[in-house]
Write an enzyme that holds these catalytic residues in place. Structure first.
Site: not given
Ligand code: IMP
Length: 422
Positions: A128, A14, A238, A223, A142, A16, A304
């Protein structure tokens, strides 16, 4: 106490980083708190274009402290590459970049498994391939290795041996790939440790103490809202919480420390990778937006998918993050369109929905309103008053529809192509 979170409100990309760079000027500390090198945060300065995958974009402001906190999954080779890239340009990070001892590492087997799983799958996510999912999976199981483990070599060896025992079975038996030798990974990790040893701290404590000292903190989301593992378009998401909860668990900051949540919102919508996208335009408008907006992934170079602004998607982001305002980016890309469509509602089987469904988004039909476009090039505007009346109308329409103020408008990639509205 002052803490602002900046969050993507669509499917990422966007703009960011540019906004974080803008807000960084009034912050003391900038924090990356989730995701990993799947992000590609682009900042254009007077001199150069930088793409950061891990280091907070605020690092370019030499008086700022940057933190990679516990919620991030950290690729050691990528971090060193970014440190070296900055050093070449005279940007020193020593003494102002800190890494959480609790952040999980992305190791070669995470990347190998990410790619192998995608290759083997008949329904690809379009990741990705940076090892994000496998590393977060190890965190949950863990079996992950954390940055702090680097400081105890015997413990690190033990963790690595244990992890590789299982990973190599997967790599060899399931995917027919070559096993990874512990010594190779260990050598790389020890070299990494030697370079970042002084940066490793308990970032939760550091951030908490910083708040108590009235230092202002900017939380840099990666993201976008709709890629959130819980609230996004699962499974096409994600592996982290991209919504505001991720800012809390990813830092350990107390919830009421966050005073503002700014939603970074592109004036149209894009998505990279697979998954539903109700307002996608598969025709010439989609192509125009991609070419004019330079909509190619900064991490993978993938084209995109592009489409119209979606108020329902934004409203969903408003609700899940408690947005206090939006920063509208790339408005200049819409110049020259005679008509601009905006999705104002969703319908499913002819019935109006009053929320954004994330599990059946592929079946909904967006309901559009059409606004008049503007022909003027607005990329040199540096004040709201300079905008043509129809561009102002577009901003007002979005703001009214979402009942949210627009705090910033961006009309070009450069730092100077940005102006405040509030
Ligand atoms: P992963 O995060 O690499 O596992 O990819 C999962 C999905 O999120 C894929 O559709 C990616 O294209 C998408 N994705 C991950 N990071 C970003 C980003 O920074 N911007 C846009 N999409 C992203």
């Amino acid at each position: 106490m002052s803490c602002i979170a900046v969050i993507g409100t669509q499917w990422g990309d966007e703009g960011k980083a540019k906004m974080i760079d803008y807000y960084s000027t009034s912050a003391d500390i900038i924090v990356r708190y989730q995701g990993g090198a799947n992000a590609g945060h682009t900042v254009v300065t007077n001199e150069k274009k930088y793409i950061f995958h891990l280091i907070p974009s605020g690092i370019l402001h030499k008086d700022k402290t940057c933190v990679i906190s516990n919620g991030v999954v950290l690729d050691p080779e990528q971090l060193l590459a970014e440190i070296d890239m900055l050093a070449k340009d005279g940007v020193e990070v020593a003494g102002r970049l800190y890494v959480s001892d609790a952040a999980h590492l992305i190791l070669p087997y995470h990347k190998a498994l990410d790619a192998a799983m995608e290759e083997a799958s008949s329904k690809k996510i379009g990741t990705t391939r940076r090892g994000i999912g496998p590393s977060y999976a190890d965190k949950a199981l863990r079996t992950g290795i954390r940055v702090g483990d680097l400081l105890d070599e015997a413990y690190l060896r033990e963790r690595l041996d244990q992890a590789l025992k299982i990973k190599n079975v997967h790599l060899e038996k399931v995917y027919g790939m070559k096993p990874i030798q512990p010594a190779d990974v260990l050598g790389m990790l020890l070299g990494f440790r030697d370079r970042i040893r002084d940066m490793i701290i308990n970032t939760q404590n550091f951030l908490y103490q910083s708040l108590r000292q009235n230092r202002s903190i900017l939380l840099e989301g990666a993201q976008g809202d709709a890629l959130d593992i819980d609230h996004g378009t699962y499974p096409y998401v994600t592996s982290s919480n991209t919504t505001i909860g991720g800012a809390l668990t990813g830092t350990g900051l107390p919830p009421f420390a966050i005073k503002e949540v700014i939603g970074i919102t592109k004036a149209y919508v894009t998505r990279v990778g697979e998954g539903p996208f109700p307002t996608e335009d598969l025709g010439e408008i989609g192509v125009m937006l991609r070419e004019k907006g330079g909509e190619y992934g900064s991490t993978t170079g993938r084209p995109r998918r592009c489409g119209w602004f979606d108020c329902e998607l934004l409203d969903f982001a408003r609700r899940t993050n408690g947005l206090t305002s939006i920063a509208l980016t790339k408005l200049d890309v819409l110049s020259g369109l005679e008509k601009i469509r905006v999705a104002v509602n969703y319908e499913i089987d002819g019935k109006k929905l009053d929320y954004c469904p994330t599990s059946h988004l592929g079946h909904i039909t967006p309901v559009y309103e059409e606004l008049d476009g503007w022909s003027e090039d607005i990329s040199t505007c540096n004040h709201y008053d300079d905008l043509p009346s129809r561009a102002k109308e577009y901003i007002r329409f979005i703001s009214n529809r979402l009942d949210l103020p627009v705090s910033i408008v961006s009309v070009g990639p450069d730092r100077k192509n940005t102006f405040a509205m509030l």
